[in-house]
Design a protein around this motif. Structure first.
Motif, PDB file in Angstrom:
ATOM      1  N   VAL A  47      10.227   6.565  -4.898  1.00  0.00           N
ATOM      2  CA  VAL A  47      10.327   7.485  -3.766  1.00  0.00           C
ATOM      3  C   VAL A  47      11.626   7.239  -3.003  1.00  0.00           C
ATOM      4  CG1 VAL A  47       9.268   8.130  -1.566  1.00  0.00           C
ATOM      5  CG2 VAL A  47       7.844   7.810  -3.586  1.00  0.00           C
ATOM      6  N   ARG A  48      11.997   5.997  -2.866  1.00  0.00           N
ATOM      7  CA  ARG A  48      13.231   5.661  -2.139  1.00  0.00           C
ATOM      8  C   ARG A  48      14.464   6.194  -2.861  1.00  0.00           C
ATOM      9  NH1 ARG A  48      14.486   0.856   1.301  1.00  0.00           N
ATOM     10  NH2 ARG A  48      16.363   1.580   2.319  1.00  0.00           N
ATOM     11  N   ARG A  49      14.437   6.157  -4.211  1.00  0.00           N
ATOM     12  CA  ARG A  49      15.567   6.702  -4.975  1.00  0.00           C
ATOM     13  C   ARG A  49      15.675   8.211  -4.779  1.00  0.00           C
ATOM     14  NH1 ARG A  49      13.818   3.026  -8.747  1.00  0.00           N
ATOM     15  NH2 ARG A  49      12.756   4.598  -9.999  1.00  0.00           N
ATOM     16  N   VAL A  50      14.551   8.897  -4.618  1.00  0.00           N
ATOM     17  CA  VAL A  50      14.576  10.351  -4.442  1.00  0.00           C
ATOM     18  C   VAL A  50      14.948  10.717  -3.012  1.00  0.00           C
ATOM     19  CG1 VAL A  50      13.180  12.464  -4.512  1.00  0.00           C
ATOM     20  CG2 VAL A  50      12.919  10.748  -6.311  1.00  0.00           C
ATOM     21  N   LEU A  51      14.333  10.058  -2.046  1.00  0.00           N
ATOM     22  CA  LEU A  51      14.522  10.452  -0.637  1.00  0.00           C
ATOM     23  C   LEU A  51      15.709   9.784   0.051  1.00  0.00           C
ATOM     24  CD1 LEU A  51      10.850  10.528   0.649  1.00  0.00           C
ATOM     25  CD2 LEU A  51      12.282  12.448   0.004  1.00  0.00           C
ATOM     26  N   PRO A  54      14.618   5.366   4.326  1.00  0.00           N
ATOM     27  CA  PRO A  54      13.561   4.352   4.291  1.00  0.00           C
ATOM     28  C   PRO A  54      12.266   4.770   4.999  1.00  0.00           C
ATOM     29  CG  PRO A  54      15.660   3.364   4.901  1.00  0.00           C
ATOM     30  CD  PRO A  54      15.868   4.844   4.886  1.00  0.00           C
ATOM     31  N   ALA A  55      12.382   5.370   6.164  1.00  0.00           N
ATOM     32  CA  ALA A  55      11.180   5.739   6.917  1.00  0.00           C
ATOM     33  C   ALA A  55      10.387   6.813   6.178  1.00  0.00           C
ATOM     34  CB  ALA A  55      11.570   6.224   8.308  1.00  0.00           C
ATOM     35  N   GLN A  56      11.080   7.833   5.694  1.00  0.00           N
ATOM     36  CA  GLN A  56      10.375   8.886   4.955  1.00  0.00           C
ATOM     37  C   GLN A  56       9.821   8.343   3.644  1.00  0.00           C
ATOM     38  OE1 GLN A  56      11.783  12.824   4.458  1.00  0.00           O
ATOM     39  NE2 GLN A  56      12.911  12.822   6.376  1.00  0.00           N
ATOM     40  N   SER A  57      10.523   7.421   3.023  1.00  0.00           N
ATOM     41  CA  SER A  57      10.056   6.832   1.766  1.00  0.00           C
ATOM     42  C   SER A  57       8.739   6.092   1.977  1.00  0.00           C
ATOM     43  CB  SER A  57      11.097   5.873   1.199  1.00  0.00           C
ATOM     44  OG  SER A  57      12.283   6.567   0.903  1.00  0.00           O
ATOM     45  N   GLU A  58       8.665   5.335   3.057  1.00  0.00           N
ATOM     46  CA  GLU A  58       7.424   4.618   3.350  1.00  0.00           C
ATOM     47  C   GLU A  58       6.286   5.593   3.636  1.00  0.00           C
ATOM     48  OE1 GLU A  58       8.375   1.945   6.537  1.00  0.00           O
ATOM     49  OE2 GLU A  58       9.740   0.766   5.281  1.00  0.00           O
TER      50      GLU A  58
END
Length: 194
Positions: A47-51, A54-58
């Motif tokens: 998810v972090r690679r796509v978004l 950091p906050a949205q990934s979490e």
């Protein structure tokens, strides 16, 4: 010869995710805890690679794991591994978030453009106003001096009929007659229908 280095838990410590998903499907919280601990890291990484936020990934990772808990009964071992299923959910949710954020940004940009767009053509409006003024000035020149003076005082300076009469030192009836006659001539000159 050197032994290969293995990254991650030793093979014996990898839980049987398929068996655990069967237990999660019937509401086993301990089984879900084990599934969570196993897949949370890889899900967050994807998810972090796509978004890239950091906050949205979490947030998206949490949504994915809640979805795994709620929809565990939908998992079909014949269609792939648990990890593949979870990572597919994560990728779809991350892409949906990117699209949602982009759509919101596009809406805000369109709204900002609409705010900046004039509801009318300002240049055309100014030209039309200028032409109307010229036409009124031209028509005012067709009035007699007494009519023009009365109309100018009443309509351009905003004086009441009585004030015009006092300023010109003429009877109020005379001022009313001059104004009426002057306005009729202006109406006819401007082509305004009564």
């Amino acid at each position: 010869m050197k032994e290969p280095v293995r990254i991650g838990p030793p093979p014996s410590a990898v839980p049987d995710l398929e068996a655990l998903m069967g237990q999660v499907a019937v509401g086993d919280r301990d089984a879900f805890t084990t599934v969570y601990d196993t897949v949370a890291g890889p899900v967050l990484g994807l998810v972090r690679r796509v978004l890239r936020d950091p906050a949205q990934s979490e947030e998206v990772t949490q949504e994915v794991l809640v979805e795994v808990w709620r929809t565990a009964a939908r998992y079909r071992p014949a269609e792939g591994t648990v990890m593949t299923w979870v990572m597919t959910l994560a990728h779809r949710r991350a892409v949906d978030r990117v699209r949602s954020v982009q759509a919101a940004a596009d809406r805000e940009e369109r709204a900002a453009l609409l705010d900046r767009t004039r509801a009318f053509d300002e240049v055309a409006e100014q030209v039309e106003t200028r032409l109307e003024r010229e036409q009124v000035r031209r028509c005012l020149r067709t009035l007699t001096e007494l009519q023009r003076e009365s109309v100018s005082l009443a309509y351009y300076r905003g004086l009441a009929y009585r004030e015009v009469a006092e300023l010109l030192t003429v009877p109020l009836g005379t001022v009313k007659t001059r104004l009426r006659d002057g306005l009729i001539r202006l109406r006819d000159c401007l082509g305004v229908s009564a």
